[in-house]
Structure formats: structure tokens, C-alpha cells
Design an enzyme around this catalytic site. Sequence first.
Site, PDB file in Angstrom:
ATOM      1  N   GLU A 181      10.579   6.719   0.843  1.00  0.00           N
ATOM      2  CA  GLU A 181      11.108   6.192  -0.429  1.00  0.00           C
ATOM      3  C   GLU A 181      11.952   7.250  -1.133  1.00  0.00           C
ATOM      4  O   GLU A 181      11.565   8.418  -1.112  1.00  0.00           O
ATOM      5  CB  GLU A 181       9.948   5.762  -1.326  1.00  0.00           C
ATOM      6  CG  GLU A 181       9.204   4.584  -0.742  1.00  0.00           C
ATOM      7  CD  GLU A 181       8.010   4.142  -1.590  1.00  0.00           C
ATOM      8  OE1 GLU A 181       7.861   4.625  -2.729  1.00  0.00           O
ATOM      9  OE2 GLU A 181       7.232   3.321  -1.099  1.00  0.00           O
ATOM     10  N   SER A 215       0.840  -1.204   0.000  1.00  0.00           N
ATOM     11  CA  SER A 215       0.000   0.000   0.000  1.00  0.00           C
ATOM     12  C   SER A 215       0.872   1.251   0.000  1.00  0.00           C
ATOM     13  O   SER A 215       1.368   1.687  -1.038  1.00  0.00           O
ATOM     14  CB  SER A 215      -0.928  -0.084   1.213  1.00  0.00           C
ATOM     15  OG  SER A 215      -1.384   1.172   1.600  1.00  0.00           O
ATOM     16  N   ARG A 216       1.110   1.797   1.183  1.00  0.00           N
ATOM     17  CA  ARG A 216       2.047   2.909   1.338  1.00  0.00           C
ATOM     18  C   ARG A 216       2.856   2.636   2.596  1.00  0.00           C
ATOM     19  O   ARG A 216       2.313   2.160   3.607  1.00  0.00           O
ATOM     20  CB  ARG A 216       1.317   4.244   1.488  1.00  0.00           C
ATOM     21  CG  ARG A 216       0.701   4.797   0.221  1.00  0.00           C
ATOM     22  CD  ARG A 216       1.758   5.209  -0.808  1.00  0.00           C
ATOM     23  NE  ARG A 216       1.179   5.786  -2.014  1.00  0.00           N
ATOM     24  CZ  ARG A 216       0.850   5.098  -3.107  1.00  0.00           C
ATOM     25  NH1 ARG A 216       1.052   3.793  -3.149  1.00  0.00           N
ATOM     26  NH2 ARG A 216       0.348   5.708  -4.156  1.00  0.00           N
ATOM     27  N   HIS A 245       8.804  -0.490  -4.897  1.00  0.00           N
ATOM     28  CA  HIS A 245       7.470   0.058  -5.239  1.00  0.00           C
ATOM     29  C   HIS A 245       7.063  -0.321  -6.675  1.00  0.00           C
ATOM     30  O   HIS A 245       6.889   0.540  -7.538  1.00  0.00           O
ATOM     31  CB  HIS A 245       7.447   1.590  -5.040  1.00  0.00           C
ATOM     32  CG  HIS A 245       6.046   2.108  -4.836  1.00  0.00           C
ATOM     33  ND1 HIS A 245       5.757   3.170  -4.011  1.00  0.00           N
ATOM     34  CD2 HIS A 245       4.859   1.701  -5.343  1.00  0.00           C
ATOM     35  CE1 HIS A 245       4.452   3.405  -4.032  1.00  0.00           C
ATOM     36  NE2 HIS A 245       3.881   2.515  -4.842  1.00  0.00           N
ATOM     37  N   ILE A 246       6.889  -1.615  -6.878  1.00  0.00           N
ATOM     38  CA  ILE A 246       6.553  -2.111  -8.221  1.00  0.00           C
ATOM     39  C   ILE A 246       5.201  -2.817  -8.251  1.00  0.00           C
ATOM     40  O   ILE A 246       4.946  -3.635  -9.130  1.00  0.00           O
ATOM     41  CB  ILE A 246       7.663  -3.057  -8.774  1.00  0.00           C
ATOM     42  CG1 ILE A 246       7.975  -4.186  -7.754  1.00  0.00           C
ATOM     43  CG2 ILE A 246       8.917  -2.300  -9.128  1.00  0.00           C
ATOM     44  CD1 ILE A 246       8.798  -5.331  -8.331  1.00  0.00           C
TER      45      ILE A 246
HETATM   46  C1  DGY Z   1      -0.558   3.425  -6.885  1.00  0.00           C
HETATM   47  O1  DGY Z   1      -1.193   3.425  -7.950  1.00  0.00           O
HETATM   48  O2  DGY Z   1      -0.913   4.054  -5.903  1.00  0.00           O
HETATM   49  C2  DGY Z   1       0.680   2.647  -6.897  1.00  0.00           C
HETATM   50  O3  DGY Z   1       1.335   2.673  -5.687  1.00  0.00           O
HETATM   51  C3  DGY Z   1       1.563   3.143  -7.999  1.00  0.00           C
HETATM   52  O4  DGY Z   1       2.115   2.064  -8.593  1.00  0.00           O
END
Ligand code: DGY
Length: 331
Positions: A268, A238-239, A286-287
Site C-alpha cells: 500500500e 485484513s492485510r 484501506h477504509i
Molecule cells: C486496523 O485497525 O488494523 C485497520 O486496518 C485500520 O483501519
Amino acid sequence: MKVFVTGKLSQKAFDALQNFAQVDAYESDDPMPREEVEARLEGKDALVCILGDKIDAELFKKRPQLKLVANVAVGYDNINVSDANDAGVLITNTPGVLDNATADLAFALLLAAARRIVEADTYVRRGEWKGWKRELMLGAELNGKTLGIVGMGRIGKAVAKRARAFGLNIIYTRKADDKKTDDELKKTFDAKRVSLHDLCKQADFISINCPLREETRHLIGKAEFALTQPHCVLVNTSRGAVIDEEALVEALEQGKIASCGLDVFEREPNVPERLMKMPNVVLAPHIGSATKETRAAMDELAVKGLLEAFSGKLPANAVNPDVWKKFSARK
Ligand code: DGY
């Protein structure tokens, strides 16, 4: 009208945009420095950007001609939406098109962490493998265990779908209190809604799938790691800031969880040195949505929303539709 794009777009999306507007695009796939974004935005009506671009009142003040920001990501924590509302700037994102790619990566990380794939790969490459051993690289089995999904939105459901195929039982948390959805989730996935407290206590695996908002910042911290089982495997696509990274490192060091798979980080592209050193942690840059198909779909959705908005139609992917009237008057 004039549009600035801070990253690359698929040819199809770029052509569609160029048929409609005068397009200026950053030439590189590297993150663009903020000062350059500001400079190149001069005189532009719209911006197509990525999650590394910080969009806020300062930018809107410097570039008052800006009317729309199309974020090529579903998460839009890089954008201050309240500032955008004040400035009458319409914001769009790319929901729906990246659910499968992100859920696939969540599962890739979960399996990699549970079955120690990265450790095993390193072991073979280093020439340490001397032959079959009963106790070699023993990991955790998924079948019959419990997966806790934090955030049962579109991506959470895509994770649940995969989880059922692996024989996992599902418990979840979600923000909205909505019995109909809970009933549907029960019917489709035999999934049970629980409190975050219970999820942390019961889950053998945890997948973080909620967006980053003020209320979800550090949702998983010291208090939650005090509840988790020592064999728990945690995955975050997610984040980064949904987890208190310092607390996560401590939890791993103190054996409050067994391992984790991380695609996202608090700061990041910085990854804490202590995490880097842990063999039981799988790291990705972050892929989550990085498949060719999904990238193209994200670009196309971002451009579609932009074209609709400037043609007088409120796009379905607007994140602040309340600003539509203000946007239309400025257009
Ligand atoms: C998003 O869409 O939020 C993703 O983290 C980007 O790849």
C-alpha cells in the site's frame, strides 16, 4: 510527560490526552515521512501512531526515551513487537471497536463484487444503458451459498453475523484449537470449522479476517487458488500480505476465482496495474474501519490505554503485557 501523535485525533481523545500530557501532533492527515517522525519524537515519552508508521529497533535506539507506542489500529504488523520487548516499550492497539465497521465493509465489497455494482455504475454513467435486458450484469446470489471465513476472531464473527442474515452457510478456519469456541460458533451461527484446504474447495465466497503474522503471510497463494471454485468471490479486509498478490492476479486472469473485493494490498498504497484493469475487481483504499463513529472510538481507546499505562494500570489493550514490569521501571 510528552507525547507525539503522527495523525489527527478526535477532539474528545485529543482533549483527554492534552489534560494529561504535553502533546505535539502532526498537522496533516497525510502519512508522515519516517525521518520527520524520528525528528519530532525527540524527547517524547509516548507515541500515538497509525498503521503506516514503521516502528522498530532502529527507532527505539534513536529515541531511547520512548516508553509506549499506541497504535490506532487493531492490526499491529507495522510494529516489531520483539524489538519493543527488548527496548521495554509497551505497545497498545485498538481491538473490538472496529469489528462492525470492518465487517460492514467486507459485506459491502462482497455484495459489490458478487452483484457487479462498480461495473454497473460505470455502465450507467457512460450512457451505455439502452434498456432492460435479461442477461444484463448477471451476478451471484448469496442465499443458500457457503461463505468461508479465514480467521474467526472478533471481526470474523461480525462477518458471520451478517452472513447469517443473508442466508449463507458458514465454514471457517481459526488458529486456536479450542473445542468450546467451535461449539459456540456452531450454536450461534451453525458454523463449521474446516481445514484451509477444505475451505478453499467448498466456499462460494471467501472473507479474509485473520491478522497478518509471520505464519499468515501469503496464507492464500498459488496452492490455495488451485483449489478454489471458478465462481468463488474473494474479499480481503485484513492485510494485503495475507494473500500472495501475484498469485491472486494470476488466479483472476486464469479464472480460478470469479472476482474479488479488496480493501488492503501487499504494498500500500501501490495497487498492481493488472488488478486496476480488471472490471471484476472492486478496490478500496484501506477504509475498513473508516466510519466517523469507529474512528472516534479507536482514538479514544488508544488514548485511554496510554493514560492508564502512565497512571500505573496495565491497559487491557496492551499487546505485549509481559513488558509491563520493564515499562513500569522505566516510567
Ligand atoms: C486496523 O485497525 O488494523 C485497520 O486496518 C485500520 O483501519
